[in-house]
Design a protein around this motif. Structure first.
Motif, PDB file in Angstrom:
ATOM      1  N   ARG A   1      11.231   4.163   8.688  1.00 51.06           N
ATOM      2  CA  ARG A   1       9.956   4.585   9.293  1.00 51.06           C
ATOM      3  C   ARG A   1      10.172   5.761  10.247  1.00 51.06           C
ATOM      4  O   ARG A   1       9.383   6.701  10.271  1.00 51.06           O
TER       5      ARG A   1
ATOM      6  N   HIS B   1       5.834  -5.134   8.401  1.00 50.05           N
ATOM      7  CA  HIS B   1       5.022  -4.087   7.787  1.00 50.05           C
ATOM      8  C   HIS B   1       3.531  -4.301   8.031  1.00 50.05           C
ATOM      9  O   HIS B   1       2.770  -3.344   8.088  1.00 50.05           O
TER      10      HIS B   1
ATOM     11  N   ARG C   1      12.802   8.427   0.474  1.00 46.63           N
ATOM     12  CA  ARG C   1      12.741   6.971   0.356  1.00 46.63           C
ATOM     13  C   ARG C   1      14.127   6.386   0.588  1.00 46.63           C
ATOM     14  O   ARG C   1      15.140   6.963   0.145  1.00 46.63           O
TER      15      ARG C   1
ATOM     16  N   ASP D   1       1.733  -4.081   0.668  1.00 52.80           N
ATOM     17  CA  ASP D   1       1.772  -3.131  -0.442  1.00 52.80           C
ATOM     18  C   ASP D   1       2.387  -1.794  -0.023  1.00 52.80           C
ATOM     19  O   ASP D   1       2.303  -0.814  -0.750  1.00 52.80           O
ATOM     20  N   SER D   2       3.031  -1.750   1.142  1.00 49.14           N
ATOM     21  CA  SER D   2       3.588  -0.473   1.577  1.00 49.14           C
ATOM     22  C   SER D   2       5.097  -0.376   1.350  1.00 49.14           C
ATOM     23  O   SER D   2       5.718   0.560   1.793  1.00 49.14           O
ATOM     24  N   PHE D   3       5.668  -1.355   0.706  1.00 45.70           N
ATOM     25  CA  PHE D   3       7.074  -1.207   0.306  1.00 45.70           C
ATOM     26  C   PHE D   3       7.280  -1.878  -1.046  1.00 45.70           C
ATOM     27  O   PHE D   3       6.413  -2.615  -1.524  1.00 45.70           O
ATOM     28  N   GLU D   4       8.419  -1.579  -1.639  1.00 49.36           N
ATOM     29  CA  GLU D   4       8.736  -2.103  -2.975  1.00 49.36           C
ATOM     30  C   GLU D   4       9.904  -3.076  -2.874  1.00 49.36           C
ATOM     31  O   GLU D   4      10.693  -3.005  -1.934  1.00 49.36           O
TER      32      GLU D   4
ATOM     33  N   ASP E   1       1.204  -4.780   6.108  1.00 49.79           N
ATOM     34  CA  ASP E   1       0.611  -4.747   4.768  1.00 49.79           C
ATOM     35  C   ASP E   1       1.727  -4.762   3.729  1.00 49.79           C
ATOM     36  O   ASP E   1       2.638  -3.944   3.758  1.00 49.79           O
TER      37      ASP E   1
ATOM     38  N   ASP F   1       9.761   6.305   2.747  1.00 45.42           N
ATOM     39  CA  ASP F   1       9.283   5.046   2.177  1.00 45.42           C
ATOM     40  C   ASP F   1      10.463   4.086   2.060  1.00 45.42           C
ATOM     41  O   ASP F   1      11.629   4.485   2.169  1.00 45.42           O
TER      42      ASP F   1
END
Lengths: 358, 328
Positions: free
Chosen positions: B93, B125, B67, B129-132, B127, B98
């Motif tokens: 990526r 992205h 990550r 919900d694919s990163f913080e 979406d 992540d």
């Protein structure tokens, strides 16, 4: 504008009456009962004044008399429970303390920990809350985050916002019907106190105090130094002014060789205009008087003088801030003449805020 | 344990292997070593070398990274532009990592820049919900939840309010016993218990955080330890290594080299960012037993001396965030 002044156990009811007569409108104080400091000492503080008892009220009776004196003279009285956080053990202790002090009918509580704010409502405490600087409200959005989840009446704006940011901050929250308070004079931490998690204690220099600046040179004491100090101590309330015994003493020992790169004064008693800058710095520490006109225009209503533990000096602080706050046009020039410490006023480290026209 | 790499400058990724390369600096000839390292500003590099060696002993190198943490916690003038954030995401990526975007405390103008970066990330992205996003300011969390409720917020180390006792890695200083009747040892024990605990021990607060979408919390390694429940109250915890936060300011000693006013108060004008070329440490930091460095606006301590329980399972962490340099 109102003035909110810090109280501690050295402030008698008579002193409080005098401070109100001089122009203080509100007071805030911390209460650390003996059961707390006999368990946690002073370093684990209820209210982020970790240096020892002189910054607090430690007897309930003294606190009750102070609260009564404030209310009897038309002032408002707030108590501070503004530690960054309380774990469950300390939180339950705070609950018991709050049950006691709530009987004094304070006008509100100053808080920083949202976990405490949640629990206070669960405990049935309905008095107004003030968001301490410790709550870290650096933007209107942060205030709105608190407002989404909690009820509060006032925001104490962080010390480290610029006047431009404060000028946007207050109007951006006009719909929430809040009061806004800023620190105006006295100690302003080098670091952001909202996010300073270092150990503070009365036993050691604080981390920020380790950060020595340029080397400091000093001349030898004059032959009369003992009698000079006796004269200083005989009249402490009148030392923070040009020509006082302390000011004269400091000018006698002033010595700033040019090679130290700090040659702001002439060596050994040369002509320093007005009050010696070190005396002004020691007493006022950081000064935001020049910013008051800007803050007033921004909509700030309360000027906080956070000087708990400096009882002997409080009257001078209140006189000074009241004079500027009541002036219709307190220009930087007016403020500087009032302070009469021109060399202090030219040092960037003296200022609470960067004032564009100062 | 998930192993994350935290950088604020994408140039560091140009030689990823070099970033984890150990150096036998302790055996340098004394005069050379002192010439290079006997400067408080060199603590950043000493910490790097110590950490790389420690991580290597744990089998953690560039191949273990899964990550990327990227962003700016401590200085508003260094918040990356959307282009930089997009580059970081692209690299992550490509590497199969992540991605976590790191934010700090934010005045109004900083918040807008952070929001622009998140908007760019979401656009890239697809979406949300694919990163913080690491949150260190409640205002940033509010904006995030309002505009992108699917993005996972991570409660940052500035909002956990841990007491940072990094100045005292070996033993606590004697407390101020003024007017106290209890013995010193008892006071110290009680203080340690308080400083090991977090306000996460308060159930209503944990519920509140869960309702705010918080499932993960970042900690600093602190010498007193962190008193976490074995089940971590349903949260996942990570910790930063080797630099632990102590304190920070909006005023900046390094910026003060260019404009003395900036050493003491923040200004509305942009900063010329002299920290990209050098650093002004503050006097008297070198004498502390654990290396402490003032890097730009932030003061941090090297936590290697007390990192062991965090690195070897003594604290229930599932994520380690490696800071190759002080993240400024």
């Amino acid at each position: 504008m109102k003035i909110a002044l810090g109280l501690d156990r050295s402030d008698s009811p008579e002193t409080i009456r005098e401070l109100i007569a001089l122009g203080a409108d509100e007071f805030f104080a911390g209460y650390v009962p003996v059961e707390w400091y006999n368990r946690y000492g002073w370093e684990v503080s209820i209210n982020r004044r970790e240096n020892g008892p002189v910054y607090q009220f430690t007897r309930f009776q003294d606190l009750a008399e102070a609260a009564e004196a404030v209310h009897a003279n038309g002032g408002r009285f707030h108590l501070t429970f503004n530690a960054h956080d309380y774990d469950l053990e300390r939180l339950l202790f705070v609950r018991d303390i709050l049950r006691d002090v709530d009987t004094l009918e304070p006008d509100g509580y100053i808080v920083a920990d949202p976990a405490l704010m949640l629990e206070m409502r669960n405990w049935g405490i309905e008095r107004p809350l003030h968001l301490s600087t410790g709550a870290g409200c650096f933007s209107p959005e942060t205030v709105r985050w608190y407002h989404d989840g909690f009820e509060f009446k006032r925001v104490v704006i962080p010390r480290k916002l610029t006047l431009g940011e404060i000028g946007r901050f207050v109007p951006a929250l006009a719909d929430l019907n809040l009061e806004f308070e800023v620190m105006i004079i006295g100690p302003r931490c080098f670091y952001n106190d909202e996010y300073c998690f270092t150990l503070h204690t009365g036993n050691l220099p604080n981390f920020c105090n380790l950060l020595a600046g340029a080397p400091l040179a000093q001349g030898r004491f004059p032959a009369t130094w003992k009698s000079d100090i006796t004269a200083i101590c005989a009249d402490p309330e009148n030392q923070v002014r040009p020509g006082s015994a302390l000011d004269t003493f400091l000018k006698q020992i002033a010595w700033d060789p040019p090679e130290l790169g700090r040659a702001r004064t002439e060596p050994c008693g040369g002509a320093i205009r007005g009050m010696h800058p070190d005396l002004a710095a020691k007493f006022y520490m950081h000064c935001g008087l020049c910013a008051i006109a800007h803050l007033r225009r921004a909509g700030v209503q309360i000027l906080k003088v956070p000087v708990r533990g400096s009882t002997w000096a409080k009257k001078d602080y209140v006189r000074l801030v009241r004079t500027v706050a009541d002036h219709p046009n307190p220009t930087p020039q007016f403020c500087r003449e009032l302070l009469n410490a021109p060399e202090y006023c030219t040092q960037p480290e003296s200022c609470y805020y960067a004032v564009p026209d100062a | 344990m998930e192993f994350c790499l935290y950088i604020t400058d994408l140039k560091l990724l140009e030689d990823l292997g070099g970033l984890f390369q150990p150096l036998d600096w302790q055996d340098m000839p004394a005069a050379l070593k002192s010439t290079v390292f006997d400067n408080p500003n060199a603590a950043d590099y000493i910490g790097h070398l110590i950490a790389v060696e420690r991580l290597a002993s744990l089998g953690l190198d560039e191949t273990a990274v899964t990550r990327l943490y990227f962003g700016q916690e401590f200085c508003e003038h260094l918040v990356p532009e959307p282009k930089g954030v997009m580059q970081a995401l692209f690299i992550a990526r490509q590497m199969g990592w992540d991605f976590t975007y790191v934010t700090g405390n934010a005045v109004d103008s900083t918040l807008e820049r952070i929001a622009a970066n998140i908007e760019a990330l979401v656009a890239a992205h697809g979406d949300a919900d694919s990163f913080e996003v690491v949150i260190n300011d409640w205002g940033v969390l509010r904006r995030l939840r309002q505009e992108y409720p699917a993005i996972k917020p991570v409660l940052g180390r500035l909002l956990t309010k841990q007491k940072r006792l990094g100045r005292f890695p070996e033993h606590m200083p004697t407390p101020n016993m003024e007017e106290i009747d209890t013995d010193t040892d008892t006071i110290l024990r009680n203080q340690m218990r308080a400083w090991q605990a977090l306000n996460l021990t308060v159930r209503s607060w944990r519920r509140f955080l869960h309702r705010q979408g918080i499932e993960r919390i970042d900690l600093d390694m602190v010498p007193q330890g962190a008193d976490l429940m074995p089940d971590a109250w349903g949260f996942a915890f990570g910790a930063y290594y080797p630099w632990s936060y102590l304190t920070a300011a909006r005023n900046c000693p390094t910026a003060g080299l260019v404009d003395p006013v900036r050493r003491h108060v923040p200004l509305d004008a942009p900063c010329p960012r002299p920290c990209r070329r050098g650093n002004a440490n503050l006097a008297n930091m070198a004498h502390d037993p654990a290396p402490i460095i003032q890097r730009g606006t932030v003061a941090v301590t090297l936590n290697d001396a007390f990192a062991q329980p965090y690195l070897t399972g003594g604290v229930p962490l599932d994520r380690l965030v490696f800071e190759p340099f002080v993240p400024l």
